[in-house]
Design a protein around this motif. Structure first.
Motif, PDB file in Angstrom:
ATOM      1  N   LEU A   1       2.848   1.759  -7.918  1.00  0.00           N
ATOM      2  CA  LEU A   1       1.621   2.227  -7.818  1.00  0.00           C
ATOM      3  C   LEU A   1       1.341   3.034  -9.363  1.00  0.00           C
ATOM      4  O   LEU A   1       1.016   3.534 -10.591  1.00  0.00           O
TER       5      LEU A   1
ATOM      6  N   ILE B   1      -5.186  -4.721 -10.174  1.00  0.00           N
ATOM      7  CA  ILE B   1      -3.623  -4.386  -8.761  1.00  0.00           C
ATOM      8  C   ILE B   1      -4.370  -4.664  -7.380  1.00  0.00           C
ATOM      9  O   ILE B   1      -5.467  -4.487  -7.533  1.00  0.00           O
TER      10      ILE B   1
ATOM     11  N   VAL C   1      -3.142  -4.921  -3.377  1.00  0.00           N
ATOM     12  CA  VAL C   1      -2.570  -3.835  -3.009  1.00  0.00           C
ATOM     13  C   VAL C   1      -2.975  -4.234  -1.443  1.00  0.00           C
ATOM     14  O   VAL C   1      -3.868  -4.728  -0.739  1.00  0.00           O
TER      15      VAL C   1
ATOM     16  N   SER D   1       0.740  -1.355  -0.282  1.00  0.00           N
ATOM     17  CA  SER D   1       0.363   0.181   0.151  1.00  0.00           C
ATOM     18  C   SER D   1       0.766   1.267   0.207  1.00  0.00           C
ATOM     19  O   SER D   1       1.958   1.310   0.643  1.00  0.00           O
TER      20      SER D   1
END
Length: 248
Positions: free
Chosen positions: A144, A173, A175, A118
């Motif tokens: 990201l 994606i 996370v 994250s």
């Protein structure tokens, strides 16, 4: 176009993958996915907190040990390979250089699913200091940005085209440790492999491993209860639209 199922995990340090998504990648590997791991740092800052010798040679020895442990853990989980970018452990910043290196990895491995740490902290119900190492946040931010738009945009880092790396759009994606979690994976059949992979990181856990094992089992069980499963790992799952319906 290939029908091969591919996933790429990007983390900051050796052992980050095992803690965050070890059960998930083991399950993917069992199901025939090709899974690769990119570790951004050299792991050289992972020696004892009270060490008196922190010389370059000492860091090199720590790095070599942690890399060997990571390769063994990846073997246990069934990964196809591990790549180390060798950024100095503890000093990662979300630079353009790092973004380019991660774009290079995404274009090389061409995954459908990209797993990243994250880029954001979670303050609810209370901030967990150990979960948000500055390297984790920096890698999450850079990864990201690499996933969108740079990996899929030929105009970003044109030198990668010269290397033969064509643009690639990831489809999803995932996370780790995101403030909002919206997806769970059943790891009831792979939690033992996750724990075995973590045990391979002897330099990090050693005699403390039984305590870590109990904590991880309890955490996976609590996540599982939320989803009607025995054991689970949770993510924020982002489905990426391709092609994108807008331009910058």
């Amino acid at each position: 176009m290939t029908d091969e199922k591919r996933a790429l995990v990007i983390v900051a340090h050796p052992d980050d993958m095992e803690i965050g998504c070890g059960g998930t990648v083991a399950r993917w590997a069992e199901e025939g996915w090709s899974v690769w791991l990119v570790v951004v740092t050299d792991g050289g800052g992972g020696g004892p907190d009270d060490a008196s010798d922190v010389s370059p040679e000492a860091r090199r020895r720590v790095s070599e040990t942690r890399k060997a442990e990571q390769r063994e853990a990846a073997r246990i989980l069934g990964l196809r390979g591990v790549e180390f970018l060798d950024y100095p452990d503890g000093r990662v910043e979300p630079t353009l250089e790092l973004r380019r290196d991660l774009v290079r990895a995404i274009r090389r491995y061409r995954p459908q699913i990209l797993v990243i740490p994250s880029p954001d902290r979670n303050w609810v119900p209370a901030y967990q200091v150990g979960r948000y190492h500055p390297d984790h946040l920096a890698v999450g931010q850079a990864a990201l940005a690499a996933a969108y738009p740079a990996a899929g945009n030929a105009w970003d880092f044109p030198e990668l085209l010269v290397e033969g790396l064509a643009p690639h759009h990831v489809q999803e994606i995932w996370v780790i440790n995101a403030p909002v979690l919206n997806h769970a994976v059943d790891i009831s059949t792979t939690i033992e492999r996750k724990l075995a992979a973590l045990e391979a990181h002897r330099s990090q856990f050693g005699d403390r491993f039984p305590l870590l094992e109990r904590w991880l089992r309890q955490a996976a069980m609590e996540r599982g209860v939320r989803h009607g499963l025995q054991y689970a790992e949770e993510f924020h799952r982002i489905r990426v639209r391709e092609p994108f319906p807008f331009r910058r």
